[in-house]
Every structure is written in C-alpha cells, then in structure tokens.
Motif scaffolding. Structure first.
Motif, PDB file in Angstrom:
ATOM      1  N   PHE C  36       0.823  -1.205   0.000  1.00  0.00           N
ATOM      2  CA  PHE C  36       0.000   0.000   0.000  1.00  0.00           C
ATOM      3  C   PHE C  36       0.864   1.264   0.000  1.00  0.00           C
ATOM      4  O   PHE C  36       0.716   2.126  -0.854  1.00  0.00           O
ATOM      5  CB  PHE C  36      -0.940  -0.006   1.197  1.00  0.00           C
ATOM      6  N   ASP C  65      -2.223   2.720 -19.478  1.00  0.00           N
ATOM      7  CA  ASP C  65      -3.418   3.324 -18.914  1.00  0.00           C
ATOM      8  C   ASP C  65      -3.522   2.869 -17.461  1.00  0.00           C
ATOM      9  O   ASP C  65      -3.453   1.675 -17.187  1.00  0.00           O
ATOM     10  CB  ASP C  65      -4.649   2.848 -19.702  1.00  0.00           C
ATOM     11  N   ARG C  67      -5.843   2.405 -15.569  1.00  0.00           N
ATOM     12  CA  ARG C  67      -6.920   1.450 -15.279  1.00  0.00           C
ATOM     13  C   ARG C  67      -6.488   0.018 -15.579  1.00  0.00           C
ATOM     14  O   ARG C  67      -6.882  -0.924 -14.893  1.00  0.00           O
ATOM     15  CB  ARG C  67      -8.167   1.829 -16.076  1.00  0.00           C
ATOM     16  N   ASP C  68      -5.627  -0.128 -16.619  1.00  0.00           N
ATOM     17  CA  ASP C  68      -5.102  -1.470 -16.901  1.00  0.00           C
ATOM     18  C   ASP C  68      -4.234  -1.951 -15.743  1.00  0.00           C
ATOM     19  O   ASP C  68      -4.259  -3.128 -15.382  1.00  0.00           O
ATOM     20  CB  ASP C  68      -4.281  -1.449 -18.187  1.00  0.00           C
ATOM     21  N   THR C  70      -4.519  -1.100 -12.644  1.00  0.00           N
ATOM     22  CA  THR C  70      -5.407  -1.491 -11.547  1.00  0.00           C
ATOM     23  C   THR C  70      -5.929  -2.905 -11.755  1.00  0.00           C
ATOM     24  O   THR C  70      -5.889  -3.747 -10.853  1.00  0.00           O
ATOM     25  CB  THR C  70      -6.606  -0.534 -11.474  1.00  0.00           C
ATOM     26  N   ALA C  71      -6.418  -3.168 -12.971  1.00  0.00           N
ATOM     27  CA  ALA C  71      -6.976  -4.493 -13.254  1.00  0.00           C
ATOM     28  C   ALA C  71      -5.901  -5.560 -13.089  1.00  0.00           C
ATOM     29  O   ALA C  71      -6.132  -6.613 -12.475  1.00  0.00           O
ATOM     30  CB  ALA C  71      -7.547  -4.521 -14.665  1.00  0.00           C
ATOM     31  N   GLY C  72      -4.691  -5.280 -13.611  1.00  0.00           N
ATOM     32  CA  GLY C  72      -3.601  -6.241 -13.492  1.00  0.00           C
ATOM     33  C   GLY C  72      -3.271  -6.525 -12.039  1.00  0.00           C
ATOM     34  O   GLY C  72      -3.095  -7.678 -11.636  1.00  0.00           O
ATOM     35  N   LEU C  74      -5.232  -6.197  -9.442  1.00  0.00           N
ATOM     36  CA  LEU C  74      -6.304  -7.005  -8.847  1.00  0.00           C
ATOM     37  C   LEU C  74      -6.141  -8.471  -9.225  1.00  0.00           C
ATOM     38  O   LEU C  74      -6.306  -9.369  -8.387  1.00  0.00           O
ATOM     39  CB  LEU C  74      -7.668  -6.505  -9.331  1.00  0.00           C
ATOM     40  N   ALA C  75      -5.791  -8.696 -10.490  1.00  0.00           N
ATOM     41  CA  ALA C  75      -5.629 -10.078 -10.951  1.00  0.00           C
ATOM     42  C   ALA C  75      -4.501 -10.753 -10.176  1.00  0.00           C
ATOM     43  O   ALA C  75      -4.637 -11.891  -9.721  1.00  0.00           O
ATOM     44  CB  ALA C  75      -5.350 -10.102 -12.447  1.00  0.00           C
ATOM     45  N   LEU C  78      -5.582 -11.554  -6.689  1.00  0.00           N
ATOM     46  CA  LEU C  78      -6.535 -12.667  -6.670  1.00  0.00           C
ATOM     47  C   LEU C  78      -5.816 -13.993  -6.872  1.00  0.00           C
ATOM     48  O   LEU C  78      -6.053 -14.976  -6.166  1.00  0.00           O
ATOM     49  CB  LEU C  78      -7.567 -12.439  -7.780  1.00  0.00           C
ATOM     50  N   LEU C  92      -6.100 -17.995   0.247  1.00  0.00           N
ATOM     51  CA  LEU C  92      -5.273 -16.887   0.733  1.00  0.00           C
ATOM     52  C   LEU C  92      -4.328 -17.263   1.876  1.00  0.00           C
ATOM     53  O   LEU C  92      -3.694 -16.398   2.462  1.00  0.00           O
ATOM     54  CB  LEU C  92      -6.122 -15.696   1.195  1.00  0.00           C
ATOM     55  N   LEU C 127      -4.692   5.515  -7.763  1.00  0.00           N
ATOM     56  CA  LEU C 127      -4.233   6.864  -7.441  1.00  0.00           C
ATOM     57  C   LEU C 127      -4.036   7.674  -8.718  1.00  0.00           C
ATOM     58  O   LEU C 127      -4.490   8.813  -8.829  1.00  0.00           O
ATOM     59  CB  LEU C 127      -2.922   6.775  -6.650  1.00  0.00           C
ATOM     60  N   VAL C 130      -7.263   8.692 -10.481  1.00  0.00           N
ATOM     61  CA  VAL C 130      -7.896   9.850  -9.844  1.00  0.00           C
ATOM     62  C   VAL C 130      -7.108  11.120 -10.162  1.00  0.00           C
ATOM     63  O   VAL C 130      -7.680  12.139 -10.584  1.00  0.00           O
ATOM     64  CB  VAL C 130      -7.983   9.630  -8.320  1.00  0.00           C
ATOM     65  N   LEU C 134      -8.605  14.200 -12.322  1.00  0.00           N
ATOM     66  CA  LEU C 134      -8.832  15.510 -11.710  1.00  0.00           C
ATOM     67  C   LEU C 134      -7.931  16.555 -12.345  1.00  0.00           C
ATOM     68  O   LEU C 134      -8.324  17.698 -12.529  1.00  0.00           O
ATOM     69  CB  LEU C 134      -8.593  15.440 -10.201  1.00  0.00           C
ATOM     70  N   GLU C 137      -9.210  18.052 -15.577  1.00  0.00           N
ATOM     71  CA  GLU C 137     -10.435  18.855 -15.514  1.00  0.00           C
ATOM     72  C   GLU C 137     -10.158  20.318 -15.821  1.00  0.00           C
ATOM     73  O   GLU C 137     -11.007  21.009 -16.365  1.00  0.00           O
ATOM     74  CB  GLU C 137     -11.063  18.750 -14.124  1.00  0.00           C
TER      75      GLU C 137
END
Lengths: 116, 498, 138
Positions: C36, C65, C67-68, C70-72, C74-75, C78, C92, C127, C130, C134, C137
């Motif tokens: 973290f 990207d 978001r990729d 993040t997905a990676g 998470l995978a 998991l 786990l 992070l 976000v 932002l 914007e």
C-alpha cells in the motif's frame, strides 16, 4: 488521555455534523471528512490506549516482555482511512461534476429529484 | 469444501478484472458478464444444496483460526440470499446487455455491476463485523458510480443525497464497531454473540444497538431515514434501478436481521419493539407517499420503502414464525420488485416516458408485457395465490399469534393501499387509452422482443413458483428462521464449540 | 505550472522515489512498509511529475493506462490466493517457496509478497486514475 480524546472526538463529530447541515457542497464534503476522522479516533480510543512496544516479537522471544499495544484497532483504522480516502476522492469528482452541470454549489438548489 | 464459501466473492471479482482488461471491447464484456453471472448462480446453487440440511458452511480465510481471522460463515439465510443474488445477476445482466446505452457500457457498467455483486455476496457471507463494514463500502462505492454513471442532471442531484446519507450511515456503523470492540475486544460475530450472552452490558449495549439500527436503517430505507431513496433510485437507467432495488436495501435489512438475532437479542422488548414501530411507520409512509405520485418509476421506488417495512416487521415481532415470514418476504420482494422495475424499463424503452398521464393503451399493444406486469403487481399487493400472499399471510398470522394488533392492522391496510397503487399503474399505463397516441420508439422484431422479455418471464415464473410451491418454501424458511432464533449452532460452527 | 526549480528537482527526485517505493514494497513483510505505502509512493512520484510538467506528460511517462494497471494488480492479488489450495489449505493462506539463488543461499518467496505486489499496482493504478482525471479537468 481518554478524556482529552473524547473531547476531540466530540468536536470532530459536532463540527462534522454542523458542516454537513450547511448548504455548501464543499462544506458538506469537509463535514463528511471530519465525521470519518471522528469515527476513526473513536475506534482508536475505544480499543484501549496503552503505552507499549509494537506487537512484534523480537528474534528468539517467545512471549512479550512488555504488554504491547493492541494492533487490531490500528489495522481497522488503516482500512477505514483507505476507504474514506477513496470515497472522498469519488465524492469530490461527483461534486465537481454536479457543480459544472447544475451550475450551483448550493444544496437547496438541487431539487430536481424531490418527490413533491 | 475449503474453497466453496469464498467463491461468491472471488468469482465476481475475477469477472470484474476480466471486464476491466477488456475495457475497449464491449462485446467481450457482455459475454464475460453473462458468463460470470451464470457462474455466480451455479455457485450459489451448490452452496444452497450443501447447506439446506442446516449445516453451516464455515471457512477461515487464510487459515487464521476463528475469532482472530476473518471467518466466512453461511447459514440457511445467507445461502438463500446468495441464491437470490445469483438469480438477479443473470436476469439483470441479460437485460443490461440488451437495453443499456453504449456510453454507459463503455464507461464500465459491467465491471461495476460485478463489483457490486461481489460486495453484496461478501456482506451475505461474512461472519465478521468489520468485514461486513468493508463489504458495505465495496458495494456502496460501486453503487455510487453506477448511480452517477451518465452524469445527467437529475442523476447527479440524486447521487449527492445518496452519497451523503450513506457516508453518514457508514460513519455511524464505524463508530458502533469501535464501541463494540472496546466493550468486547472482538469483532467476530459469533464470538460477539458468545460474549454478549455471557455478560450483558446493559445500557451501553442498547445504545450501540441503536447506532447499528440507525446505520442499517439508513441503508435499508427504514422510517424516518429513507428520504434519500425516492430521490435517487428513479434517476438511473432501468437495469441499474432494478439491481439497486433488488439488492442494496435488502443488504441493509439482512444485516439488521443478522445483528439483531445474533448479537443484540438481549433486550427484545425495547429494541425489537422499536424496530416494530419503525416497521409500521415505514410501511405507512412508503405507501402513502406513493399515492401522490404519477411517475411509474417513482411509485415503484417509494414502494420499496413500504416493502422494507414488512421485512422489518418480522424482525420486530421476533418470533420464529415472524422471521419465517420475513425470509419469504425477502425472497418474494427481491424477485418481484426487480421484475417490476425491468417492466417499467421496457415501457420506457417502448414509449420514452414513465409518466402515467402520458402513457396508456399498452394492454392492447403489448398484451405479453401487460401480463408480466399485472402478475408481479398483484403479487406485490398480496393477491393469492402469488408469492406475496404467502409472505404477507405468514407475517400477519405471526402478528396475531402474539396479539400485536396494531401492526397487523397497519400491514393489512398497507396491503390494500399497495393494491390501489398497482391498479393505478395498471389503469393508467395499460388499460385506459393513451391521451395522445405515442409512437413505438423501438419497434423490435418479434424474436428480439421475446429475448428482451426473457428475464422478466423468468422472474414472473419464479414469483408464481414461490406461490405454488409455498409448502417447501415455507418449510425451508422456517428452518432458516429456527437457525436464526437459536444462534448457538452458528456460534458453535464458527468457534468450533469453544 | 512552470517552475524551473520544481521541474529540475523532479527530474532528480523521480528515480529515487520509484526505487524507494519498490524498497518499501519488499521490506513490507517483516518491517513497516508494504504494497500500500509502496504504491502510494510510486503514485506520488508520478503525481509530482504531473504537477511539475503536465498531466499529459505524466501520462506519457507512465506509458500504460492506469486502469489497466489497476486491473492487473487485482488479478495478481486474486491469483496469489490460489497456490495454497493445492496443498488443501484455505484460500489466501500464506504459502512459501524456497528459491535457491545462483550465488548460494536461498530466497524465501511467499504468496503474501505476491499479494503485496498486486496491492502495489492497484494502489498505483487507482491513485493515478484519480490524479490524472482531476488534473485534466482544468
């Protein structure tokens, strides 16, 4: 120490709720932040304040020589801080979008979805 | 067996990850979402089969022994909720594949939906209070984004109310957890129940119980904490509203049932009495608010509130029969309410409006859709022999048994008013001729139209089946209620008889 | 923003920040640190880059990207739960392997480390999603 923290928690809750009842969106979000900090501090205090070492056994030790601090409340708080970080980030984006779309940061003007 | 209780959480997560990786390919996402939903249903059926004899499936995540680690524990109530989530997942994702607009899909509707399902499943499976909080946050965060997805004016305004009140409820929940931890030194639900039973802590425990009641009350939409619901639920597209109405408030109701049968059962006279009063007022205020509405989705949304009242009524009466009624009611309302929202979405797709005053004449145009609506609507109002009738009659008999006349009268009255609301929708939307003929916005070919209606047909069949097979359903629910009323088996299963 | 001081210092700060984030990630199992904080550090490095130069420059520097990522992440997290299943432990459960090193000695590699790597990428990805959203914007 508990008394001091209790007063601080009271202030955080009071301030948070006061700000939430204001009409301004930014104040609303600060109020939510204060409220979650108050809750975190409450867990910390309720978990017991103790002067002690970290709950990590040194090499070769089988039992703690001093009573260590309870690590669980800290783990809970860390989790809830992370959650409130994410939620606050989302709320900021949401409020920004709302401000751009609706053109106001006054909660009272957001009556679009009211059931009459 | 060591794996099974964790599957309701890991399968949707894996599906969500895959959907995120195929971000640019909507066709692939649709396929993944549908496949994952079927897997969720399959898992929940397996779990249902393995717990229907009353065994409690327990798993200690990461092999940490029970009161110290995170425990997953599935009893009969949990497994029936998981089964409902599975049914909902399949129907709503099929509907969404068909109906949802492209931009929303591109923006991640499917991964968000799967994460929402993961959160809901997690809340039903977990045996740890803090873990329950975490799952609540997971499903709330996903629901925040689903609600705001699309960024229309009304949606944003609704989202702000929804987000604010739910964050307030989370803060209350968290504070309650903190105080409970300070009192008991544990957050494992079974361990908490065990400790609370050993030494009642009087006033402080009652106060914490009320904090939890408020926290779950906000999420469930209980009186007087439901005002966010009619403001936000009708704003997103039908698929999202159907998902929300089926799952979100019910998670709040489930948590309330879980906590107030397992942990806070020391002072039922006061606490459950309070819930009962809240339940009565929830029913009444929901149904009365609906009489003034002339928008199909809004009527249905305010009715969610009054349905929650019935579920809480069973908890408030706090007898085995009453809880049986609550469980049947939960199953009935999740299926029927979702179906009604899907039908409303179909009406909107055809005519482009939800306004009762503009709509009309759908009965002659679309008899099939009308039939689906009227069956679900009558079931919601409690007309025999549909599912709602058996759920309501169980609750009312339970009320008569302990001579709680006020709530019985309210429940019967609200039932009549529900019938009034439903006939109002029927009369305006389907029966009377349209004030000005509205053109079909989306004249689908027959085959496509049938596929579109398939999830709704499925839900209608399930709703009828609950009514027809009322006997087995009742037996199952009463066993689940017996489990709730005698939590010792749950405690023993989790703590290994410590 | 065009501050020459910030830009120059960012150029020197950036590599140590990334290295330090990996150090935090690896030390996390026995000492304070972990996925973290590590991910937060790495994310802050890119956020600093975005502040000193621009969001689009930072996006270019990040290459993927977020978001990729993040997905990676998470995978990975998991998947780290799966190995203990083969030795009939619960999902786990921490499982360890001893990897012999070419220069002698063994390296303990465990599923908690893999999980932490997943967390690192999730935090980094979220992070930056976000911060970039932002930042754009304006």
């Amino acid at each position: 120490m508990e008394v001091v923290l209790a007063i601080v928690i009271g202030f955080l809750y009071g301030g948070g709720l006061y700000l939430m009842m204001r009409r301004n969106l930014i104040q609303l979000i600060i109020g939510l932040g204060l409220l979650s900090h108050g809750a975190n501090l409450l867990i910390f205090t309720a978990g017991g304040l103790r002067k002690g070492g970290a709950p990590i056994l040194a090499d070769g030790e089988k039992v703690f020589s001093t009573i260590p601090a309870d690590p669980l409340p800290q783990a809970l708080i860390l989790t809830s801080i992370v959650i409130s970080f994410a939620v606050t980030a989302f709320a900021l984006v949401l409020f920004l979008r709302t401000y751009q779309t609706v053109g106001t940061d006054d909660v009272d003007e957001l009556k679009e979805t009211e059931t009459e | 067996m060591t794996l099974l209780p964790s599957l309701p959480i890991t399968i949707p997560l894996a599906g969500a990850v895959l959907c995120m990786l195929f971000r640019r390919n909507i066709r692939a996402q649709k396929g993944i979402a549908l496949f994952t939903s079927f897997l969720i249903l399959l898992t929940s059926l397996t779990i249902f089969a393995s717990t229907k004899d009353g065994t409690i499936a327990v798993m200690n995540v990461g092999d940490w022994p029970a009161p110290f680690g995170i425990t997953l524990a599935i009893d009969m109530l949990s497994s029936v909720m998981l089964l409902l989530v599975g049914l909902l997942a399949v129907g709503v994702s099929a509907y969404a594949c068909f109906d949802l607009d492209e931009p929303r899909m591109k923006f991640g509707f499917f991964p968000l939906m799967l994460i929402l399902l993961m959160g809901v499943n997690g809340a039903f499976v977990t045996g740890d209070l803090f873990n329950l909080y975490v799952w609540f946050e997971v499903l709330l965060t996903a629901s925040f984004i689903l609600l705001a997805l699309g960024g229309e004016r009304a949606q944003l305004a609704g989202s702000i109310k929804y987000v604010t009140l739910n964050l307030l409820s989370s803060a209350l929940f968290l504070a309650g957890i903190g105080i409970l931890y300070g009192m008991a030194g544990t957050l494992n639900l079974a361990d908490l129940a065990h400790l609370v039973k050993d030494g009642a802590r009087g006033d402080l425990l009652t106060m914490v119980a009320i904090m939890f009641m408020m926290a779950f009350g906000i999420k469930a939409g209980m009186f007087p904490l439901y005002f966010w619901l009619p403001a936000s639920y009708p704003t997103p597209p039908a698929a999202v509203t159907a998902l929300f109405s089926g799952l979100l408030t019910k998670v709040g109701a489930y948590s309330m049932i879980r906590m107030f049968t397992l942990v806070f059962d020391s002072d039922p006279e006061f606490l459950h009495g309070l819930i009962l009063v809240g339940a009565g007022l929830t029913m009444l205020s929901g149904v009365l608010a609906a009489t003034a509405q002339y928008e199909m989705r809004k009527i249905l949304a305010v009715h969610i509130v009054s349905q929650i009242g019935y579920i809480l009524m069973g908890l408030g009466l706090f007898t085995e029969l009453a809880l049986t009624g609550s469980i049947i009611y939960l199953a009935h309302v999740i299926i029927v309410k979702t179906n009604l929202f899907l039908v409303a979405g179909a009406v909107n797709r055809l005519k482009g409006t939800y306004d009762l005053k503009k709509l009309g004449g759908l009965y002659s145009e679309r008899p099939g859709l009308s039939l689906l609506f009227i069956i679900s609507a009558m079931s919601l109002a409690g007309v025999p022999p549909l599912s709602g009738f058996f759920a309501k009659i169980t609750l009312i008999i339970a009320g008569i048994q302990i001579e709680s006349w006020a709530i019985v009268v309210v429940a019967l009255g609200v039932s009549l008013l529900t019938l009034y609301s439903m006939t109002k929708i029927w009369a305006y939307v389907f029966w009377k001729p349209a004030p000005e003929p509205l053109p079909d916005l989306d004249p689908m070919p027959k085959g496509q139209w049938f596929v579109f209606l398939l999830p709704m047909v499925g839900y209608t069949v399930i709703s009828i089946a609950i009514g027809v097979f009322a006997g087995p359903v009742f037996d199952y629910a009463s066993e689940a209620a017996a489990q709730l009323m005698n939590p010792q088996a749950y405690i023993d299963a989790v703590l290994g008889g410590v | 923003m065009t501050s020459i001081i910030l830009r120059t210092s960012t150029r020197y700060m950036f590599p140590p920040l990334i290295v330090f984030s990996v150090y935090l990630l690896l030390r996390g199992h026995h000492f304070p640190g972990g996925g973290f904080v590590g991910g937060l550090f790495a994310g802050s490095a890119f956020a600093l880059y975005a502040l000193a130069y621009s969001v689009s420059d930072a996006r270019k520097a990040f290459r993927q990207d977020p978001r990729d990522i993040t997905a990676g992440g998470l995978a990975i997290a998991l998947l780290s739960g799966i190995p203990p299943l083969f030795s009939s432990h619960a999902f786990l459960t921490g499982t360890w392997w001893e990897v012999p090193l070419p220069m002698g000695g063994v390296l303990d590699v465990g599923t908690p480390l893999i999980f932490d790597v997943g967390v690192y990428f999730v935090v980094l990805g979220v992070l930056l999603t976000v911060v970039f959203a932002l930042g754009e914007e304006e």
